[in-house]
Design a protein around this motif. Structure first.
Motif, PDB file in Angstrom:
ATOM      1  N   ILE A   1      27.048  -6.579   6.086  1.00 40.51           N
ATOM      2  CA  ILE A   1      26.771  -5.969   4.794  1.00 40.51           C
ATOM      3  C   ILE A   1      25.267  -5.987   4.600  1.00 40.51           C
ATOM      4  N   THR A   2      24.701  -4.871   4.186  1.00 43.84           N
ATOM      5  CA  THR A   2      23.291  -4.826   3.826  1.00 43.84           C
ATOM      6  C   THR A   2      23.170  -4.538   2.337  1.00 43.84           C
ATOM      7  N   ILE A   3      22.495  -5.414   1.636  1.00 38.89           N
ATOM      8  CA  ILE A   3      22.290  -5.281   0.197  1.00 38.89           C
ATOM      9  C   ILE A   3      20.818  -4.968  -0.038  1.00 38.89           C
ATOM     10  N   LEU A   4      20.548  -3.821  -0.630  1.00 37.08           N
ATOM     11  CA  LEU A   4      19.185  -3.476  -1.016  1.00 37.08           C
ATOM     12  C   LEU A   4      19.020  -3.789  -2.493  1.00 37.08           C
ATOM     13  N   PHE A   5      18.214  -4.780  -2.788  1.00 32.45           N
ATOM     14  CA  PHE A   5      17.915  -5.164  -4.163  1.00 32.45           C
ATOM     15  C   PHE A   5      16.502  -4.689  -4.458  1.00 32.45           C
ATOM     16  N   SER A   6      16.358  -3.690  -5.336  1.00 34.91           N
ATOM     17  CA  SER A   6      15.062  -3.053  -5.566  1.00 34.91           C
ATOM     18  C   SER A   6      14.704  -3.084  -7.042  1.00 34.91           C
ATOM     19  N   ASN A   7      13.406  -3.111  -7.312  1.00 32.13           N
ATOM     20  CA  ASN A   7      12.953  -3.112  -8.705  1.00 32.13           C
ATOM     21  C   ASN A   7      11.746  -2.205  -8.897  1.00 32.13           C
ATOM     22  N   THR A   8      11.603  -1.731 -10.125  1.00 33.71           N
ATOM     23  CA  THR A   8      10.421  -0.976 -10.518  1.00 33.71           C
ATOM     24  C   THR A   8       9.359  -1.968 -11.007  1.00 33.71           C
TER      25      THR A   8
ATOM     26  N   GLU B   1      14.493  -9.326   4.494  1.00 30.70           N
ATOM     27  CA  GLU B   1      13.095  -8.938   4.609  1.00 30.70           C
ATOM     28  C   GLU B   1      12.679  -8.243   3.318  1.00 30.70           C
ATOM     29  N   ILE B   2      11.383  -8.237   3.065  1.00 28.80           N
ATOM     30  CA  ILE B   2      10.840  -7.618   1.865  1.00 28.80           C
ATOM     31  C   ILE B   2      10.192  -6.297   2.254  1.00 28.80           C
ATOM     32  N   ILE B   3      10.554  -5.231   1.527  1.00 23.13           N
ATOM     33  CA  ILE B   3      10.021  -3.898   1.808  1.00 23.13           C
ATOM     34  C   ILE B   3       9.108  -3.477   0.667  1.00 23.13           C
ATOM     35  N   ASP B   4       7.901  -3.096   1.000  1.00 25.62           N
ATOM     36  CA  ASP B   4       6.963  -2.550   0.015  1.00 25.62           C
ATOM     37  C   ASP B   4       7.241  -1.060  -0.103  1.00 25.62           C
ATOM     38  N   GLU B   5       7.912  -0.671  -1.176  1.00 27.73           N
ATOM     39  CA  GLU B   5       8.304   0.731  -1.347  1.00 27.73           C
ATOM     40  C   GLU B   5       7.112   1.638  -1.636  1.00 27.73           C
ATOM     41  N   THR B   6       5.954   1.046  -1.963  1.00 29.06           N
ATOM     42  CA  THR B   6       4.751   1.846  -2.207  1.00 29.06           C
ATOM     43  C   THR B   6       3.985   2.109  -0.913  1.00 29.06           C
TER      44      THR B   6
ATOM     45  N   THR C   1       9.445  -2.559  -4.936  1.00 30.57           N
ATOM     46  CA  THR C   1       9.790  -3.628  -3.993  1.00 30.57           C
ATOM     47  C   THR C   1      11.291  -3.638  -3.746  1.00 30.57           C
ATOM     48  N   SER C   2      11.682  -3.830  -2.495  1.00 31.50           N
ATOM     49  CA  SER C   2      13.097  -3.981  -2.147  1.00 31.50           C
ATOM     50  C   SER C   2      13.282  -5.221  -1.283  1.00 31.50           C
ATOM     51  N   PHE C   3      14.328  -5.963  -1.573  1.00 30.96           N
ATOM     52  CA  PHE C   3      14.773  -7.045  -0.704  1.00 30.96           C
ATOM     53  C   PHE C   3      15.973  -6.515   0.080  1.00 30.96           C
ATOM     54  N   GLU C   4      15.845  -6.482   1.398  1.00 29.07           N
ATOM     55  CA  GLU C   4      16.957  -6.054   2.246  1.00 29.07           C
ATOM     56  C   GLU C   4      17.640  -7.304   2.776  1.00 29.07           C
ATOM     57  N   ILE C   5      18.851  -7.562   2.279  1.00 25.80           N
ATOM     58  CA  ILE C   5      19.570  -8.796   2.583  1.00 25.80           C
ATOM     59  C   ILE C   5      20.804  -8.462   3.416  1.00 25.80           C
ATOM     60  N   ASN C   6      21.000  -9.157   4.514  1.00 20.96           N
ATOM     61  CA  ASN C   6      22.138  -8.916   5.401  1.00 20.96           C
ATOM     62  C   ASN C   6      23.041 -10.141   5.468  1.00 20.96           C
ATOM     63  N   PHE C   7      24.366  -9.888   5.354  1.00 22.01           N
ATOM     64  CA  PHE C   7      25.362 -10.941   5.520  1.00 22.01           C
ATOM     65  C   PHE C   7      26.442 -10.469   6.491  1.00 22.01           C
TER      66      PHE C   7
END
Length: 276
Positions: free
Chosen positions: A192-199, A244-249, A261-267
């Motif tokens: 499972i990949t969870i993308l947790f992103s914020n403005t 991992e942390i993704i810089d969306e900018t 910013t997005s946190f890509e979390i895998n379980f």
């Protein structure tokens, strides 16, 4: 002697911050839930039952229902205040037992709880990849990971708390997006990949995942106690995942998006179950 005392002080500080991060979401939810229950009683029930708040357990009891509500409201405020200051507790991550958790169901309920709270200045949106989570009959495919409800809530409560404290602005429309998809690139096991992103505001320049998870690490003008990222990482490791942390900018980010910013979390997925 000095080293022993210093070691004890360090342990106490870590215990304090652990409890604060563990209970930050639940204690705030408790206060808001009590407030909402009180509003429902006052606006929906009392008009039909005017004497409701005067009810007692029995004639021998002195405290009325209305007074009990005031007591609960008062004590919930004390709990929130205490959690945000300096309480002590041993780390309990290792003691938590893992069980199969249906992940889509969890996020449906989790985001509904947040969006039902009217005191927040942000919205939480949850979506998932319908091509892999919806079967040919239009039913959702149940997908399980090995997890613990308390720990998963702590994980995302702290990610939300991180966004609120360090990214969100009081002047803008703040938003958190949670997107669920399946990763089949791993030959050994689907994930499972969870993308947790914020403005809002991105992390400081050159900020890395190692900076985020290092205990005591503090960055930026709104830096916290340096424990949240460490705690988040410990939970993810407990559940057998990675992130991992993704810089969306930046160049790796999504084009034409307000997300920063997005946190890509895998379980690991332990089981899938289709209806019928």
């Amino acid at each position: 002697m000095f080293n022993t005392i210093h070691g004890l002080e360090t342990e106490i500080i870590e215990q304090n911050t652990y409890l604060r991060h563990t209970l930050a979401g639940p204690s705030s939810n408790l206060k808001d839930s009590i407030s909402n229950i009180k509003k429902i009683l006052l606006t929906k029930v009392i008009p039909a039952h005017p004497d409701l708040l005067e009810l007692k357990i029995s004639d021998k009891h002195l405290v009325t229902l209305g007074e009990y509500l005031e007591i609960i409201e008062r004590d919930a405020s004390k709990i929130v205040s205490a959690v945000s200051s300096h309480l002590k507790v041993d780390s309990g991550i290792d003691a938590k037992k893992l069980r199969p958790m249906e992940i889509t169901d969890f996020f449906v309920k989790y985001t509904a709880e947040y969006n039902d709270r009217r005191d927040l200045n942000f919205k939480v949106e949850f979506t998932y990849d319908k091509e892999v989570f919806i079967d040919q009959n239009g039913e959702r495919i149940k997908t399980f990971i090995s997890a613990n409800d308390d720990l998963v809530r702590d994980l995302f409560d702290n990610l939300i708390d991180n966004a609120v404290k360090h990214a969100f602005s009081s002047e803008s429309n703040n938003r958190i997006e949670i997107f669920l998809m399946k990763n089949t690139d791993n030959e050994d096991q689907d994930e499972i990949t969870i993308l947790f992103s914020n403005t809002g505001n991105p992390f400081p320049e050159d900020f890395t995942a190692n900076d985020f998870i290092r205990k005591g690490s503090k960055f930026g003008t709104n830096s916290g106690d340096g424990y949240g990222g460490y705690y988040i990482n410990e939970i993810i490791k407990k559940l057998g995942g990675d992130f991992e942390i993704i810089d969306e900018t930046g160049p790796e980010g999504l084009p034409d998006t307000e997300l920063v910013t997005s946190f890509e979390i895998n379980f690991p997925i332990i089981e899938t179950e289709e209806n019928g």
